[in-house]
Design a protein around this motif. Sequence first.
Motif, PDB file in Angstrom:
ATOM      1  N   GLY A 157       0.818  -1.186  -0.003  1.00 23.27           N
ATOM      2  CA  GLY A 157      -0.080   0.087  -0.213  1.00 23.27           C
ATOM      3  C   GLY A 157       0.677   1.313  -0.134  1.00 23.27           C
ATOM      4  O   GLY A 157       0.613   2.314  -0.696  1.00 23.27           O
ATOM      5  N   ILE A 158       1.949   1.218   0.941  1.00 25.77           N
ATOM      6  CA  ILE A 158       2.751   2.509   0.934  1.00 25.77           C
ATOM      7  C   ILE A 158       3.606   2.541  -0.419  1.00 25.77           C
ATOM      8  O   ILE A 158       3.632   3.804  -1.070  1.00 25.77           O
ATOM      9  CB  ILE A 158       3.886   2.133   1.920  1.00 25.77           C
ATOM     10  N   PHE A 159       3.726   1.453  -1.152  1.00 27.14           N
ATOM     11  CA  PHE A 159       4.386   1.584  -2.470  1.00 27.14           C
ATOM     12  C   PHE A 159       3.512   2.389  -3.474  1.00 27.14           C
ATOM     13  O   PHE A 159       3.810   3.049  -4.594  1.00 27.14           O
ATOM     14  CB  PHE A 159       4.831   0.052  -2.847  1.00 27.14           C
ATOM     15  N   LEU A 160       2.168   1.747  -3.568  1.00 30.82           N
ATOM     16  CA  LEU A 160       1.296   2.193  -4.447  1.00 30.82           C
ATOM     17  C   LEU A 160       0.843   3.762  -4.190  1.00 30.82           C
ATOM     18  O   LEU A 160       0.645   4.480  -5.172  1.00 30.82           O
ATOM     19  CB  LEU A 160      -0.203   1.691  -4.495  1.00 30.82           C
ATOM     20  N   VAL A 161       0.884   3.998  -3.060  1.00 29.62           N
ATOM     21  CA  VAL A 161       0.537   5.562  -2.654  1.00 29.62           C
ATOM     22  C   VAL A 161       1.824   6.337  -3.260  1.00 29.62           C
ATOM     23  O   VAL A 161       1.519   7.505  -3.747  1.00 29.62           O
ATOM     24  CB  VAL A 161       0.319   5.815  -1.190  1.00 29.62           C
ATOM     25  N   CYS A 162       2.910   6.030  -2.872  1.00 30.23           N
ATOM     26  CA  CYS A 162       4.342   6.798  -3.472  1.00 30.23           C
ATOM     27  C   CYS A 162       4.127   6.956  -5.061  1.00 30.23           C
ATOM     28  O   CYS A 162       4.655   7.849  -5.440  1.00 30.23           O
ATOM     29  CB  CYS A 162       5.486   5.822  -2.978  1.00 30.23           C
ATOM     30  N   VAL A 163       3.859   5.648  -5.647  1.00 22.53           N
ATOM     31  CA  VAL A 163       3.660   5.693  -7.103  1.00 22.53           C
ATOM     32  C   VAL A 163       2.727   6.566  -7.620  1.00 22.53           C
ATOM     33  O   VAL A 163       3.072   7.533  -8.613  1.00 22.53           O
ATOM     34  CB  VAL A 163       3.569   4.439  -7.818  1.00 22.53           C
TER      35      VAL A 163
ATOM     36  N   LEU B 298       1.033  11.821 -10.164  1.00 23.56           N
ATOM     37  CA  LEU B 298       0.407  13.308 -10.198  1.00 23.56           C
ATOM     38  C   LEU B 298       1.419  14.086 -10.235  1.00 23.56           C
ATOM     39  O   LEU B 298       0.942  15.202 -10.781  1.00 23.56           O
ATOM     40  CB  LEU B 298      -0.399  13.439  -8.601  1.00 23.56           C
ATOM     41  N   LEU B 299       2.325  14.288  -9.698  1.00 24.33           N
ATOM     42  CA  LEU B 299       3.456  15.357  -9.728  1.00 24.33           C
ATOM     43  C   LEU B 299       3.915  15.521 -11.222  1.00 24.33           C
ATOM     44  O   LEU B 299       4.114  16.446 -11.437  1.00 24.33           O
ATOM     45  CB  LEU B 299       4.532  15.054  -8.703  1.00 24.33           C
ATOM     46  N   VAL B 300       4.193  14.419 -11.660  1.00 24.40           N
ATOM     47  CA  VAL B 300       4.543  14.361 -13.191  1.00 24.40           C
ATOM     48  C   VAL B 300       3.531  15.082 -13.826  1.00 24.40           C
ATOM     49  O   VAL B 300       4.031  15.927 -14.837  1.00 24.40           O
ATOM     50  CB  VAL B 300       4.922  13.034 -13.725  1.00 24.40           C
ATOM     51  N   ILE B 301       2.244  14.684 -13.750  1.00 21.72           N
ATOM     52  CA  ILE B 301       1.167  15.173 -14.595  1.00 21.72           C
ATOM     53  C   ILE B 301       1.036  16.930 -14.311  1.00 21.72           C
ATOM     54  O   ILE B 301       0.899  17.462 -15.283  1.00 21.72           O
ATOM     55  CB  ILE B 301      -0.144  14.416 -14.300  1.00 21.72           C
ATOM     56  N   PHE B 302       1.131  17.358 -13.165  1.00 25.09           N
ATOM     57  CA  PHE B 302       0.943  18.557 -12.677  1.00 25.09           C
ATOM     58  C   PHE B 302       2.019  19.434 -13.174  1.00 25.09           C
ATOM     59  O   PHE B 302       1.888  20.632 -13.663  1.00 25.09           O
ATOM     60  CB  PHE B 302       0.640  18.627 -11.231  1.00 25.09           C
ATOM     61  N   SER B 303       3.225  18.850 -13.249  1.00 23.04           N
ATOM     62  CA  SER B 303       4.304  19.766 -13.565  1.00 23.04           C
ATOM     63  C   SER B 303       4.582  19.960 -15.103  1.00 23.04           C
ATOM     64  O   SER B 303       4.774  20.826 -15.451  1.00 23.04           O
ATOM     65  CB  SER B 303       5.786  19.107 -13.323  1.00 23.04           C
ATOM     66  N   LYS B 304       3.980  18.735 -15.856  1.00 22.75           N
ATOM     67  CA  LYS B 304       3.876  18.999 -17.158  1.00 22.75           C
ATOM     68  C   LYS B 304       2.823  19.881 -17.674  1.00 22.75           C
ATOM     69  O   LYS B 304       2.782  20.694 -18.785  1.00 22.75           O
ATOM     70  CB  LYS B 304       3.791  17.610 -17.981  1.00 22.75           C
ATOM     71  N   GLY B 305       1.838  20.081 -16.923  1.00 19.80           N
ATOM     72  CA  GLY B 305       0.464  20.968 -17.095  1.00 19.80           C
ATOM     73  C   GLY B 305       1.048  22.298 -16.855  1.00 19.80           C
ATOM     74  O   GLY B 305       0.798  23.333 -17.681  1.00 19.80           O
ATOM     75  N   LYS B 306       1.764  22.522 -16.013  1.00 22.59           N
ATOM     76  CA  LYS B 306       2.547  24.205 -15.651  1.00 22.59           C
ATOM     77  C   LYS B 306       3.582  24.418 -16.708  1.00 22.59           C
ATOM     78  O   LYS B 306       3.390  25.641 -17.157  1.00 22.59           O
ATOM     79  CB  LYS B 306       2.989  24.078 -14.328  1.00 22.59           C
ATOM     80  N   SER B 307       4.158  23.705 -17.188  1.00 21.88           N
ATOM     81  CA  SER B 307       5.270  24.063 -18.092  1.00 21.88           C
ATOM     82  C   SER B 307       4.539  24.191 -19.492  1.00 21.88           C
ATOM     83  O   SER B 307       5.442  25.107 -20.299  1.00 21.88           O
ATOM     84  CB  SER B 307       6.518  22.947 -18.330  1.00 21.88           C
TER      85      SER B 307
END
Length: 55
Positions: free
Chosen positions: A34-40, A45-54
């Motif tokens: 569960g911890i592994f899945l949450v981290c993934v 989500l961070l990758v998706i949001f960072s691509k959206g801002k750029s």
Amino acid sequence: MKKWTLYSIAILTLLTLTSCEAVGTIFKAGMWWGIFLVCVIVVILLVIFSKGKSS
């Protein structure tokens, strides 16, 4: 032949682990999974949001 292998592994596990140890092992593995899945999911989500801002 695979069926016998699966049965022998199950029987060996049942004979070597008590019920409390087996349940504890299952929950410990579940917790780390569960911890592994949450981290993934957070990384995705961070990758998706960072691509959206750029763009």
